[in-house]
Design a protein around this motif. Structure first.
Motif, mmCIF file in Angstrom:
data_model
loop_
_atom_site.group_PDB
_atom_site.id
_atom_site.type_symbol
_atom_site.label_atom_id
_atom_site.label_comp_id
_atom_site.label_asym_id
_atom_site.label_seq_id
_atom_site.Cartn_x
_atom_site.Cartn_y
_atom_site.Cartn_z
ATOM 1 N N ASN A 351 0.840 -1.213 0.000
ATOM 2 C CA ASN A 351 0.000 0.000 0.000
ATOM 3 C C ASN A 351 0.866 1.252 0.000
ATOM 4 N N ALA A 352 1.869 1.252 0.895
ATOM 5 C CA ALA A 352 2.738 2.431 0.996
ATOM 6 C C ALA A 352 3.401 2.711 -0.353
ATOM 7 N N ILE A 353 3.830 1.633 -1.019
ATOM 8 C CA ILE A 353 4.479 1.801 -2.329
ATOM 9 C C ILE A 353 3.457 2.312 -3.353
ATOM 10 N N SER A 378 5.849 3.822 7.205
ATOM 11 C CA SER A 378 5.547 5.236 6.915
ATOM 12 C C SER A 378 5.859 5.526 5.457
ATOM 13 N N ASP A 379 5.093 6.424 4.913
ATOM 14 C CA ASP A 379 5.388 6.841 3.541
ATOM 15 C C ASP A 379 5.200 8.342 3.401
ATOM 16 N N THR A 380 5.717 8.876 2.313
ATOM 17 C CA THR A 380 5.562 10.310 2.040
ATOM 18 C C THR A 380 4.576 10.470 0.885
ATOM 19 N N ILE A 382 0.339 10.066 -0.757
ATOM 20 C CA ILE A 382 -0.819 10.960 -0.939
ATOM 21 C C ILE A 382 -1.591 11.208 0.356
ATOM 22 N N GLY A 383 -1.412 10.376 1.340
ATOM 23 C CA GLY A 383 -2.092 10.551 2.624
ATOM 24 C C GLY A 383 -3.582 10.224 2.534
ATOM 25 N N ILE A 384 -4.241 10.228 3.704
ATOM 26 C CA ILE A 384 -5.681 9.876 3.753
ATOM 27 C C ILE A 384 -6.389 10.939 4.590
ATOM 28 N N ARG A 398 -12.474 1.725 -0.552
ATOM 29 C CA ARG A 398 -11.343 2.372 -1.213
ATOM 30 C C ARG A 398 -11.588 3.865 -1.202
ATOM 31 N N VAL A 399 -10.542 4.606 -0.849
ATOM 32 C CA VAL A 399 -10.726 6.061 -0.734
ATOM 33 C C VAL A 399 -11.063 6.650 -2.095
ATOM 34 N N ASN A 400 -10.262 6.275 -3.050
ATOM 35 C CA ASN A 400 -10.518 6.778 -4.385
ATOM 36 C C ASN A 400 -10.586 5.569 -5.305
ATOM 37 N N ARG A 403 -8.566 5.474 -8.605
ATOM 38 C CA ARG A 403 -7.126 5.375 -8.409
ATOM 39 C C ARG A 403 -6.750 3.983 -7.902
ATOM 40 N N SER A 404 -7.572 3.533 -6.978
ATOM 41 C CA SER A 404 -7.301 2.234 -6.384
ATOM 42 C C SER A 404 -7.380 1.130 -7.425
ATOM 43 N N ARG A 405 -8.355 1.294 -8.317
ATOM 44 C CA ARG A 405 -8.517 0.266 -9.343
ATOM 45 C C ARG A 405 -7.321 0.249 -10.280
ATOM 46 N N GLY A 408 -4.768 -1.701 -9.002
ATOM 47 C CA GLY A 408 -5.124 -3.116 -8.924
ATOM 48 C C GLY A 408 -5.693 -3.522 -7.580
ATOM 49 N N GLY A 409 -5.933 -2.542 -6.710
ATOM 50 C CA GLY A 409 -6.433 -2.876 -5.365
ATOM 51 C C GLY A 409 -7.912 -3.228 -5.394
ATOM 52 N N ASN A 410 -8.293 -4.134 -4.482
ATOM 53 C CA ASN A 410 -9.717 -4.496 -4.429
ATOM 54 C C ASN A 410 -10.349 -4.054 -3.109
ATOM 55 N N GLY A 411 -9.597 -3.330 -2.306
ATOM 56 C CA GLY A 411 -10.167 -2.813 -1.056
ATOM 57 C C GLY A 411 -10.196 -3.826 0.074
ATOM 58 N N LEU A 414 -6.339 -3.880 3.611
ATOM 59 C CA LEU A 414 -6.295 -3.431 5.018
ATOM 60 C C LEU A 414 -7.268 -4.222 5.899
ATOM 61 N N ALA A 415 -8.393 -4.687 5.299
ATOM 62 C CA ALA A 415 -9.336 -5.509 6.083
ATOM 63 C C ALA A 415 -8.631 -6.798 6.507
ATOM 64 N N ILE A 416 -7.840 -7.372 5.593
ATOM 65 C CA ILE A 416 -7.098 -8.603 5.916
ATOM 66 C C ILE A 416 -6.041 -8.290 6.987
ATOM 67 N N GLY A 437 1.605 12.192 3.753
ATOM 68 C CA GLY A 437 2.019 10.805 3.956
ATOM 69 C C GLY A 437 1.241 10.118 5.068
ATOM 70 N N SER A 438 1.480 8.834 5.204
ATOM 71 C CA SER A 438 0.743 8.045 6.203
ATOM 72 C C SER A 438 1.705 7.160 6.980
ATOM 73 N N THR A 439 1.302 6.836 8.199
ATOM 74 C CA THR A 439 2.066 5.869 8.999
ATOM 75 C C THR A 439 1.086 4.844 9.558
ATOM 76 N N PHE A 440 1.311 3.600 9.205
ATOM 77 C CA PHE A 440 0.501 2.503 9.765
ATOM 78 C C PHE A 440 1.328 1.847 10.859
ATOM 79 N N THR A 441 0.736 1.669 12.048
ATOM 80 C CA THR A 441 1.484 1.089 13.170
ATOM 81 C C THR A 441 0.819 -0.205 13.634
HETATM 82 P P1 ADP Z 1 -6.613 -1.470 -1.809
HETATM 83 O O1 ADP Z 1 -6.462 -2.870 -2.197
HETATM 84 O O2 ADP Z 1 -7.595 -0.714 -2.619
HETATM 85 O O3 ADP Z 1 -5.318 -0.762 -1.607
HETATM 86 P P2 ADP Z 1 -6.733 -1.514 1.017
HETATM 87 O O4 ADP Z 1 -7.716 -2.155 1.925
HETATM 88 O O5 ADP Z 1 -5.347 -2.005 1.103
HETATM 89 O O6 ADP Z 1 -7.335 -1.586 -0.427
HETATM 90 O O7 ADP Z 1 -6.746 0.007 1.318
HETATM 91 C C1 ADP Z 1 -7.967 0.714 1.411
HETATM 92 C C2 ADP Z 1 -7.816 2.162 1.007
HETATM 93 O O8 ADP Z 1 -6.967 2.821 1.924
HETATM 94 C C3 ADP Z 1 -7.136 2.295 -0.327
HETATM 95 O O9 ADP Z 1 -8.103 2.383 -1.345
HETATM 96 C C4 ADP Z 1 -6.371 3.579 -0.233
HETATM 97 O O10 ADP Z 1 -7.131 4.660 -0.712
HETATM 98 C C5 ADP Z 1 -6.161 3.778 1.247
HETATM 99 N N1 ADP Z 1 -4.765 3.522 1.644
HETATM 100 C C6 ADP Z 1 -4.226 2.390 2.122
HETATM 101 N N2 ADP Z 1 -2.902 2.553 2.379
HETATM 102 C C7 ADP Z 1 -2.606 3.811 2.055
HETATM 103 C C8 ADP Z 1 -1.391 4.592 2.116
HETATM 104 N N3 ADP Z 1 -0.265 4.082 2.554
HETATM 105 N N4 ADP Z 1 -1.467 5.872 1.671
HETATM 106 C C9 ADP Z 1 -2.610 6.397 1.244
HETATM 107 N N5 ADP Z 1 -3.783 5.744 1.177
HETATM 108 C C10 ADP Z 1 -3.788 4.460 1.583
#
Ligand code: ADP
Length: 449
Positions: A351-353, A378-380, A382-384, A398-400, A403-405, A408-411, A414-416, A437-441
Protein backbone atom coordinates in the motif's frame (compact mmCIF):
# COMPACT_ATOMS: atom_id res chain seq x y z
CA UNK A 1 -38.98 -6.18 4.60
CA UNK A 2 -39.07 -9.95 5.14
CA UNK A 3 -35.84 -9.82 7.15
CA UNK A 4 -37.25 -6.90 9.22
CA UNK A 5 -40.28 -8.99 10.19
CA UNK A 6 -38.04 -12.02 10.82
CA UNK A 7 -35.96 -10.00 13.29
CA UNK A 8 -39.14 -8.51 14.82
CA UNK A 9 -40.75 -11.89 15.36
CA UNK A 10 -37.49 -13.30 16.77
CA UNK A 11 -37.30 -10.33 19.14
CA UNK A 12 -40.94 -10.87 20.15
CA UNK A 13 -40.35 -14.59 20.74
CA UNK A 14 -37.22 -13.89 22.76
CA UNK A 15 -38.94 -11.31 24.94
CA UNK A 16 -42.00 -13.52 25.49
CA UNK A 17 -39.80 -16.43 26.54
CA UNK A 18 -37.86 -14.16 28.85
CA UNK A 19 -41.04 -12.66 30.34
CA UNK A 20 -42.58 -16.14 30.69
CA UNK A 21 -39.55 -17.56 32.50
CA UNK A 22 -39.33 -14.51 34.73
CA UNK A 23 -43.07 -14.81 35.49
CA UNK A 24 -42.64 -18.45 36.53
CA UNK A 25 -39.60 -17.61 38.69
CA UNK A 26 -41.41 -14.64 40.23
CA UNK A 27 -44.61 -16.52 40.97
CA UNK A 28 -42.70 -19.44 42.50
CA UNK A 29 -40.60 -17.17 44.68
CA UNK A 30 -43.66 -15.00 45.51
CA UNK A 31 -45.66 -18.06 46.54
CA UNK A 32 -42.67 -19.38 48.51
CA UNK A 33 -42.26 -16.10 50.36
CA UNK A 34 -46.03 -15.90 50.95
CA UNK A 35 -46.11 -19.41 52.42
CA UNK A 36 -43.06 -18.70 54.60
CA UNK A 37 -44.61 -15.50 56.02
CA UNK A 38 -47.97 -17.18 56.67
CA UNK A 39 -46.34 -20.20 58.29
CA UNK A 40 -44.16 -18.08 60.53
CA UNK A 41 -47.16 -15.90 61.57
CA UNK A 42 -49.16 -19.05 62.27
CA UNK A 43 -46.35 -20.61 64.32
CA UNK A 44 -45.93 -17.35 66.29
CA UNK A 45 -49.66 -17.26 66.96
CA UNK A 46 -49.71 -20.87 68.20
CA UNK A 47 -46.64 -20.24 70.37
CA UNK A 48 -48.38 -17.24 71.92
CA UNK A 49 -51.58 -19.21 72.67
CA UNK A 50 -49.59 -22.15 74.01
CA UNK A 51 -47.47 -20.00 76.30
CA UNK A 52 -50.55 -18.16 77.58
CA UNK A 53 -52.22 -21.50 78.25
CA UNK A 54 -49.07 -22.80 80.00
CA UNK A 55 -48.78 -19.74 82.25
CA UNK A 56 -52.45 -19.87 83.14
CA UNK A 57 -52.33 -23.62 83.72
CA UNK A 58 -49.36 -23.26 86.12
CA UNK A 59 -51.05 -20.39 87.95
CA UNK A 60 -54.46 -21.94 88.47
CA UNK A 61 -53.61 -25.60 89.08
CA UNK A 62 -52.51 -25.14 92.74
CA UNK A 63 -55.71 -23.19 93.43
CA UNK A 64 -58.17 -25.65 91.93
CA UNK A 65 -61.14 -26.41 94.19
CA UNK A 66 -62.32 -29.78 95.44
CA UNK A 67 -65.51 -31.27 94.13
CA UNK A 68 -67.87 -29.67 96.58
CA UNK A 69 -68.60 -26.00 96.18
CA UNK A 70 -66.65 -25.97 92.91
CA UNK A 71 -68.67 -23.12 91.53
CA UNK A 72 -68.09 -20.89 94.57
CA UNK A 73 -64.37 -21.49 94.65
CA UNK A 74 -64.01 -21.03 90.91
CA UNK A 75 -65.58 -17.65 91.29
CA UNK A 76 -62.89 -16.77 93.81
CA UNK A 77 -60.08 -17.81 91.44
CA UNK A 78 -61.68 -16.26 88.38
CA UNK A 79 -63.85 -13.47 89.75
CA UNK A 80 -64.85 -12.33 86.26
CA UNK A 81 -65.55 -15.77 84.82
CA UNK A 82 -69.11 -16.26 83.64
CA UNK A 83 -70.33 -19.36 85.38
CA UNK A 84 -72.82 -21.48 83.56
CA UNK A 85 -76.31 -20.46 84.56
CA UNK A 86 -75.22 -17.22 86.31
CA UNK A 87 -75.01 -13.56 85.15
CA UNK A 88 -71.66 -12.25 83.78
CA UNK A 89 -69.31 -9.49 84.95
CA UNK A 90 -67.21 -7.93 82.15
CA UNK A 91 -64.33 -6.53 84.24
CA UNK A 92 -60.72 -7.90 83.62
CA UNK A 93 -60.33 -11.55 84.45
CA UNK A 94 -57.59 -13.53 86.09
CA UNK A 95 -56.55 -14.97 82.74
CA UNK A 96 -56.15 -11.50 81.37
CA UNK A 97 -54.09 -10.40 84.37
CA UNK A 98 -51.90 -13.47 84.16
CA UNK A 99 -51.38 -13.74 80.49
CA UNK A 100 -52.34 -11.05 78.11
CA UNK A 101 -53.44 -7.90 79.84
CA UNK A 102 -56.60 -5.90 79.69
CA UNK A 103 -55.94 -4.61 76.19
CA UNK A 104 -56.28 -8.13 74.76
CA UNK A 105 -59.57 -8.94 76.37
CA UNK A 106 -61.35 -9.11 73.06
CA UNK A 107 -58.63 -11.29 71.50
CA UNK A 108 -58.40 -14.15 74.01
CA UNK A 109 -61.07 -16.13 75.77
CA UNK A 110 -61.02 -19.07 78.20
CA UNK A 111 -63.36 -21.90 78.97
CA UNK A 112 -63.28 -24.32 81.89
CA UNK A 113 -64.66 -27.85 81.79
CA UNK A 114 -64.72 -30.39 84.58
CA UNK A 115 -63.37 -33.88 84.07
CA UNK A 116 -66.87 -35.07 83.12
CA UNK A 117 -66.60 -32.62 80.20
CA UNK A 118 -69.32 -30.30 81.53
CA UNK A 119 -68.77 -26.62 80.84
CA UNK A 120 -68.29 -24.83 84.18
CA UNK A 121 -67.48 -21.32 83.06
CA UNK A 122 -66.22 -19.13 80.24
CA UNK A 123 -64.89 -15.64 79.75
CA UNK A 124 -67.56 -13.27 78.50
CA UNK A 125 -65.80 -12.58 75.15
CA UNK A 126 -65.96 -16.18 73.93
CA UNK A 127 -67.62 -16.56 70.51
CA UNK A 128 -71.38 -16.81 71.01
CA UNK A 129 -71.82 -19.86 68.75
CA UNK A 130 -69.33 -22.04 70.66
CA UNK A 131 -71.09 -25.24 71.76
CA UNK A 132 -71.01 -26.20 75.45
CA UNK A 133 -69.54 -29.59 74.55
CA UNK A 134 -65.83 -30.33 74.83
CA UNK A 135 -63.63 -31.41 71.90
CA UNK A 136 -60.47 -32.77 73.47
CA UNK A 137 -58.13 -32.37 70.43
CA UNK A 138 -55.36 -30.06 71.65
CA UNK A 139 -55.61 -27.70 68.65
CA UNK A 140 -58.81 -26.67 66.98
CA UNK A 141 -59.72 -24.07 64.38
CA UNK A 142 -63.32 -23.12 63.81
CA UNK A 143 -65.35 -20.53 62.00
CA UNK A 144 -68.39 -18.74 63.37
CA UNK A 145 -71.45 -17.90 61.28
CA UNK A 146 -70.28 -14.31 60.71
CA UNK A 147 -67.10 -15.72 59.09
CA UNK A 148 -64.72 -14.97 62.03
CA UNK A 149 -62.15 -17.67 62.63
CA UNK A 150 -60.75 -18.81 65.99
CA UNK A 151 -57.85 -20.97 67.08
CA UNK A 152 -58.24 -22.81 70.36
CA UNK A 153 -55.94 -24.84 72.60
CA UNK A 154 -57.17 -27.40 75.16
CA UNK A 155 -55.05 -28.40 78.15
CA UNK A 156 -55.70 -30.89 80.93
CA UNK A 157 -55.85 -29.52 84.50
CA UNK A 158 -54.71 -31.64 87.45
CA UNK A 159 -56.16 -31.17 90.93
CA UNK A 160 -54.43 -31.27 94.31
CA UNK A 161 -53.75 -34.98 94.79
CA UNK A 162 -53.25 -34.68 98.54
CA UNK A 163 -56.80 -33.37 98.99
CA UNK A 164 -60.03 -35.04 98.17
CA UNK A 165 -60.01 -33.82 94.61
CA UNK A 166 -59.11 -36.24 91.83
CA UNK A 167 -55.80 -36.16 89.93
CA UNK A 168 -57.43 -35.02 86.70
CA UNK A 169 -59.52 -32.05 87.56
CA UNK A 170 -60.81 -30.89 84.19
CA UNK A 171 -59.90 -28.99 81.04
CA UNK A 172 -58.87 -25.46 80.33
CA UNK A 173 -59.44 -24.04 76.85
CA UNK A 174 -57.80 -20.88 75.70
CA UNK A 175 -58.58 -19.48 72.28
CA UNK A 176 -58.13 -16.36 70.27
CA UNK A 177 -59.62 -14.70 67.28
CA UNK A 178 -57.76 -15.13 63.97
CA UNK A 179 -59.05 -11.75 62.74
CA UNK A 180 -55.60 -10.09 62.84
CA UNK A 181 -53.92 -13.09 61.25
CA UNK A 182 -56.57 -13.26 58.50
CA UNK A 183 -56.35 -9.50 57.90
CA UNK A 184 -52.57 -9.75 57.50
CA UNK A 185 -53.11 -12.71 55.19
CA UNK A 186 -55.56 -10.76 53.03
CA UNK A 187 -53.20 -7.78 52.95
CA UNK A 188 -50.34 -9.93 51.63
CA UNK A 189 -52.66 -11.56 49.08
CA UNK A 190 -53.77 -8.12 47.86
CA UNK A 191 -50.17 -6.93 47.54
CA UNK A 192 -49.34 -10.06 45.54
CA UNK A 193 -52.44 -9.78 43.35
CA UNK A 194 -51.78 -6.14 42.49
CA UNK A 195 -47.99 -6.38 42.50
CA UNK A 196 -47.71 -9.46 40.30
CA UNK A 197 -49.42 -8.06 37.16
CA UNK A 198 -47.53 -4.79 37.65
CA UNK A 199 -44.21 -6.64 37.90
CA UNK A 200 -45.17 -8.73 34.89
CA UNK A 201 -45.86 -5.59 32.86
CA UNK A 202 -42.49 -4.12 33.87
CA UNK A 203 -40.74 -7.42 33.07
CA UNK A 204 -42.45 -7.68 29.68
CA UNK A 205 -41.45 -4.12 28.79
CA UNK A 206 -37.87 -4.59 29.95
CA UNK A 207 -37.58 -7.98 28.24
CA UNK A 208 -38.72 -6.35 24.97
CA UNK A 209 -36.02 -3.70 25.46
CA UNK A 210 -33.37 -6.28 26.46
CA UNK A 211 -34.14 -8.56 23.54
CA UNK A 212 -33.81 -5.50 21.29
CA UNK A 213 -30.36 -4.93 22.76
CA UNK A 214 -29.46 -8.59 22.28
CA UNK A 215 -30.69 -8.62 18.67
CA UNK A 216 -28.89 -5.42 17.67
CA UNK A 217 -25.39 -6.91 17.17
CA UNK A 218 -26.92 -9.87 15.32
CA UNK A 219 -28.84 -7.46 13.09
CA UNK A 220 -25.74 -5.36 12.46
CA UNK A 221 -23.69 -8.46 11.68
CA UNK A 222 -26.48 -9.71 9.38
CA UNK A 223 -26.50 -6.39 7.56
CA UNK A 224 -22.71 -6.46 7.26
CA UNK A 225 -22.93 -9.96 5.85
CA UNK A 226 -25.54 -8.82 3.33
CA UNK A 227 -23.38 -5.84 2.43
CA UNK A 228 -20.35 -8.06 2.09
CA UNK A 229 -22.19 -10.42 -0.28
CA UNK A 230 -23.44 -7.48 -2.33
CA UNK A 231 -19.95 -5.93 -2.46
CA UNK A 232 -18.36 -9.25 -3.45
CA UNK A 233 -20.87 -9.68 -6.27
CA UNK A 234 -20.25 -6.11 -7.37
CA UNK A 235 -16.46 -6.52 -7.30
CA UNK A 236 -16.67 -9.72 -9.31
CA UNK A 237 -19.08 -8.32 -11.84
CA UNK A 238 -16.63 -5.81 -13.38
CA UNK A 239 -13.73 -8.18 -14.17
CA UNK A 240 -16.09 -10.95 -15.28
CA UNK A 241 -18.04 -8.55 -17.55
CA UNK A 242 -14.77 -7.26 -19.00
CA UNK A 243 -13.50 -10.82 -19.47
CA UNK A 244 -16.69 -11.84 -21.30
CA UNK A 245 -16.63 -8.69 -23.42
CA UNK A 246 -13.06 -9.43 -24.54
CA UNK A 247 -13.95 -13.05 -25.37
CA UNK A 248 -17.06 -11.97 -27.31
CA UNK A 249 -15.00 -9.43 -29.24
CA UNK A 250 -12.48 -12.16 -29.98
CA UNK A 251 -15.29 -14.43 -31.26
CA UNK A 252 -16.86 -11.70 -33.41
CA UNK A 253 -13.69 -10.30 -34.89
CA UNK A 254 -10.93 -12.86 -34.75
CA UNK A 255 -7.50 -11.23 -34.44
CA UNK A 256 -5.72 -10.80 -37.72
CA UNK A 257 -2.19 -10.89 -36.41
CA UNK A 258 -0.47 -12.86 -33.63
CA UNK A 259 0.31 -9.51 -31.88
CA UNK A 260 -3.43 -8.65 -31.70
CA UNK A 261 -4.23 -12.11 -30.44
CA UNK A 262 -1.51 -11.74 -27.82
CA UNK A 263 -2.85 -8.36 -26.64
CA UNK A 264 -6.38 -9.74 -26.27
CA UNK A 265 -5.14 -12.86 -24.50
CA UNK A 266 -3.08 -10.83 -22.04
CA UNK A 267 -6.18 -8.72 -21.31
CA UNK A 268 -8.09 -11.92 -20.58
CA UNK A 269 -5.23 -13.15 -18.39
CA UNK A 270 -5.19 -9.83 -16.50
CA UNK A 271 -8.93 -10.03 -15.73
CA UNK A 272 -8.54 -13.66 -14.77
CA UNK A 273 -5.73 -12.75 -12.37
CA UNK A 274 -7.90 -10.04 -10.79
CA UNK A 275 -10.69 -12.53 -10.20
CA UNK A 276 -8.24 -15.06 -8.85
CA UNK A 277 -6.66 -12.46 -6.49
CA UNK A 278 -10.09 -11.42 -5.28
CA UNK A 279 -10.97 -15.02 -4.47
CA UNK A 280 -7.63 -15.56 -2.73
CA UNK A 281 -8.15 -12.45 -0.59
CA UNK A 282 -11.73 -13.44 0.23
CA UNK A 283 -10.64 -16.93 1.21
CA UNK A 284 -7.85 -15.50 3.36
CA UNK A 285 -10.18 -13.14 5.12
CA UNK A 286 -12.73 -15.87 5.77
CA UNK A 287 -10.01 -18.23 7.02
CA UNK A 288 -8.60 -15.66 9.47
CA UNK A 289 -12.02 -14.63 10.75
CA UNK A 290 -13.30 -18.16 11.12
CA UNK A 291 -10.18 -19.61 12.72
CA UNK A 292 -10.74 -18.80 16.36
CA UNK A 293 -7.17 -19.62 17.36
CA UNK A 294 -4.45 -19.36 14.74
CA UNK A 295 -1.57 -21.83 15.11
CA UNK A 296 1.12 -19.68 16.76
CA UNK A 297 4.86 -20.05 17.03
CA UNK A 298 7.76 -17.84 18.07
CA UNK A 299 8.48 -15.47 15.15
CA UNK A 300 11.31 -13.00 14.79
CA UNK A 301 9.88 -9.74 13.45
CA UNK A 302 13.41 -8.52 12.48
CA UNK A 303 13.72 -11.46 10.06
CA UNK A 304 10.25 -10.97 8.58
CA UNK A 305 10.86 -7.24 7.99
CA UNK A 306 14.36 -7.85 6.51
CA UNK A 307 12.99 -10.49 4.13
CA UNK A 308 10.21 -8.23 2.95
CA UNK A 309 12.53 -5.22 2.49
CA UNK A 310 14.77 -7.39 0.36
CA UNK A 311 11.79 -8.65 -1.61
CA UNK A 312 10.41 -5.17 -2.32
CA UNK A 313 13.72 -3.34 -2.88
CA UNK A 314 13.77 -4.32 -6.57
CA UNK A 315 10.27 -2.91 -7.00
CA UNK A 316 11.36 0.27 -5.21
CA UNK A 317 14.36 0.70 -7.47
CA UNK A 318 12.17 0.21 -10.55
CA UNK A 319 9.52 2.65 -9.33
CA UNK A 320 12.13 5.24 -8.44
CA UNK A 321 11.50 5.73 -4.78
CA UNK A 322 13.41 4.99 -1.65
CA UNK A 323 12.65 2.01 0.59
CA UNK A 324 14.35 2.43 3.97
CA UNK A 325 14.27 0.35 7.11
CA UNK A 326 15.25 0.75 10.78
CA UNK A 327 15.60 -2.66 12.32
CA UNK A 328 17.25 -2.98 15.73
CA UNK A 329 20.05 -5.50 16.21
CA UNK A 330 18.41 -7.13 19.18
CA UNK A 331 15.78 -9.48 17.88
CA UNK A 332 12.12 -8.77 18.68
CA UNK A 333 10.14 -11.99 18.92
CA UNK A 334 6.38 -12.36 19.03
CA UNK A 335 4.08 -15.34 19.30
CA UNK A 336 2.47 -15.34 15.90
CA UNK A 337 1.54 -17.09 12.73
CA UNK A 338 4.47 -16.40 10.42
CA UNK A 339 2.71 -16.61 7.02
CA UNK A 340 -0.06 -14.32 8.30
CA UNK A 341 2.42 -11.82 9.75
CA UNK A 342 4.23 -11.81 6.37
CA UNK A 343 0.90 -11.12 4.67
CA UNK A 344 0.00 -8.30 7.10
CA UNK A 345 3.33 -6.46 6.80
CA UNK A 346 3.58 -6.97 3.04
CA UNK A 347 0.03 -5.55 2.59
CA UNK A 348 1.15 -2.42 4.47
CA UNK A 349 4.35 -2.10 2.43
CA UNK A 350 2.53 -2.71 -0.89
CA UNK A 351 0.00 0.00 0.00
CA UNK A 352 2.74 2.43 1.00
CA UNK A 353 4.48 1.80 -2.33
CA UNK A 354 1.24 2.05 -4.31
CA UNK A 355 0.10 5.30 -2.77
CA UNK A 356 3.48 7.07 -2.81
CA UNK A 357 4.45 8.98 -5.97
CA UNK A 358 7.88 8.77 -7.56
CA UNK A 359 10.89 9.94 -5.56
CA UNK A 360 8.98 9.42 -2.34
CA UNK A 361 10.19 7.42 0.62
CA UNK A 362 8.75 4.37 2.34
CA UNK A 363 10.27 3.54 5.72
CA UNK A 364 9.73 0.40 7.72
CA UNK A 365 10.86 0.62 11.34
CA UNK A 366 10.75 -1.79 14.19
CA UNK A 367 11.16 -1.07 17.88
CA UNK A 368 10.40 -2.56 21.26
CA UNK A 369 8.91 -0.59 24.16
CA UNK A 370 7.41 -1.87 27.42
CA UNK A 371 7.15 -5.49 26.29
CA UNK A 372 5.43 -4.40 23.11
CA UNK A 373 6.70 -4.56 19.55
CA UNK A 374 5.92 -1.56 17.34
CA UNK A 375 6.18 -1.98 13.61
CA UNK A 376 5.68 1.22 11.59
CA UNK A 377 5.28 1.54 7.84
CA UNK A 378 5.55 5.24 6.92
CA UNK A 379 5.39 6.84 3.54
CA UNK A 380 5.56 10.31 2.04
CA UNK A 381 2.62 9.54 -0.22
CA UNK A 382 -0.82 10.96 -0.94
CA UNK A 383 -2.09 10.55 2.62
CA UNK A 384 -5.68 9.88 3.75
CA UNK A 385 -8.28 12.40 4.87
CA UNK A 386 -9.19 12.08 8.56
CA UNK A 387 -12.84 11.17 7.73
CA UNK A 388 -11.66 8.35 5.52
CA UNK A 389 -9.16 6.99 8.06
CA UNK A 390 -11.94 5.32 10.07
CA UNK A 391 -13.28 3.50 7.03
CA UNK A 392 -10.18 2.27 5.23
CA UNK A 393 -10.14 -0.95 7.30
CA UNK A 394 -13.66 -1.86 6.07
CA UNK A 395 -13.91 -4.59 3.47
CA UNK A 396 -13.90 -3.32 -0.10
CA UNK A 397 -13.55 0.28 1.04
CA UNK A 398 -11.34 2.37 -1.21
CA UNK A 399 -10.73 6.06 -0.73
CA UNK A 400 -10.52 6.78 -4.39
CA UNK A 401 -12.05 3.94 -6.34
CA UNK A 402 -10.62 4.91 -9.70
CA UNK A 403 -7.13 5.37 -8.41
CA UNK A 404 -7.30 2.23 -6.38
CA UNK A 405 -8.52 0.27 -9.34
CA UNK A 406 -5.63 1.55 -11.41
CA UNK A 407 -3.27 0.16 -8.79
CA UNK A 408 -5.12 -3.12 -8.92
CA UNK A 409 -6.43 -2.88 -5.36
CA UNK A 410 -9.72 -4.50 -4.43
CA UNK A 411 -10.17 -2.81 -1.06
CA UNK A 412 -9.47 -5.96 0.97
CA UNK A 413 -5.78 -5.42 1.82
CA UNK A 414 -6.30 -3.43 5.02
CA UNK A 415 -9.34 -5.51 6.08
CA UNK A 416 -7.10 -8.60 5.92
CA UNK A 417 -4.27 -6.78 7.75
CA UNK A 418 -6.68 -5.70 10.50
CA UNK A 419 -8.14 -9.24 10.84
CA UNK A 420 -4.62 -10.69 11.18
CA UNK A 421 -3.67 -8.06 13.78
CA UNK A 422 -6.80 -8.87 15.80
CA UNK A 423 -6.15 -12.61 15.54
CA UNK A 424 -2.77 -11.84 17.20
CA UNK A 425 -4.47 -9.65 19.86
CA UNK A 426 -2.63 -6.72 18.33
CA UNK A 427 -3.69 -3.27 17.14
CA UNK A 428 -3.34 -1.75 13.71
CA UNK A 429 -3.73 2.03 13.59
CA UNK A 430 -3.19 4.77 11.07
CA UNK A 431 -1.96 8.36 11.29
CA UNK A 432 -2.07 10.31 8.10
CA UNK A 433 -2.11 13.77 6.59
CA UNK A 434 -3.40 14.47 3.13
CA UNK A 435 -0.57 14.99 0.63
CA UNK A 436 2.05 14.52 3.34
CA UNK A 437 2.02 10.80 3.96
CA UNK A 438 0.74 8.04 6.20
CA UNK A 439 2.07 5.87 9.00
CA UNK A 440 0.50 2.50 9.77
CA UNK A 441 1.48 1.09 13.17
CA UNK A 442 1.15 -2.51 14.24
CA UNK A 443 1.33 -2.96 18.01
CA UNK A 444 1.76 -6.52 19.26
CA UNK A 445 2.95 -8.10 22.52
CA UNK A 446 6.44 -9.55 22.48
CA UNK A 447 6.90 -13.27 23.09
CA UNK A 448 8.89 -12.82 26.32
CA UNK A 449 6.53 -10.03 27.43
P1 ADP B 1 -6.61 -1.47 -1.81
O1 ADP B 1 -6.46 -2.87 -2.20
O2 ADP B 1 -7.59 -0.71 -2.62
O3 ADP B 1 -5.32 -0.76 -1.61
P2 ADP B 1 -6.73 -1.51 1.02
O4 ADP B 1 -7.72 -2.15 1.93
O5 ADP B 1 -5.35 -2.01 1.10
O6 ADP B 1 -7.34 -1.59 -0.43
O7 ADP B 1 -6.75 0.01 1.32
C1 ADP B 1 -7.97 0.71 1.41
C2 ADP B 1 -7.82 2.16 1.01
O8 ADP B 1 -6.97 2.82 1.92
C3 ADP B 1 -7.14 2.30 -0.33
O9 ADP B 1 -8.10 2.38 -1.35
C4 ADP B 1 -6.37 3.58 -0.23
O10 ADP B 1 -7.13 4.66 -0.71
C5 ADP B 1 -6.16 3.78 1.25
N1 ADP B 1 -4.77 3.52 1.64
C6 ADP B 1 -4.23 2.39 2.12
N2 ADP B 1 -2.90 2.55 2.38
C7 ADP B 1 -2.61 3.81 2.05
C8 ADP B 1 -1.39 4.59 2.12
N3 ADP B 1 -0.27 4.08 2.55
N4 ADP B 1 -1.47 5.87 1.67
C9 ADP B 1 -2.61 6.40 1.24
N5 ADP B 1 -3.78 5.74 1.18
C10 ADP B 1 -3.79 4.46 1.58
Amino acid sequence: MAKQSLFRSSRLRLSLWYAGIMAVILSLSGLGAYRAVIQSNWAALEREIESSAGTLHDSVEPLLPSNEETVKILQKIFPELCLVGQPCDLSPTLIQRHTIGVSDRSTYYIRLFNYEETLLGFSPNQPAELPATLVKTPWQTFKTEDGSRYRQFTILLHGDETGSSQANWGYLQIGRSLAEFDAENTRIQKILLIGFPLMLAVITASSWWLSGLAMRPIYVSYQQQQQFTANTAHELRTPIASLLATIEALQKVPPTSPEDANTLLSQIAKQGRRISELFTDLLNLTYIEQTLVLPLQRCCLNDIVSDLIEEFSELADGANFQLASHIPERSIDVMGNEPQLYRLISNLIVNAIQYTPEKGTVTVSLERRDRMAYLKVSDTGIGIESDEQKRIFDRFYRVNRDRSRQTGGNGLGLAIAQAIAQAHHGRLTVESQLDKGSTFTLQIATADG
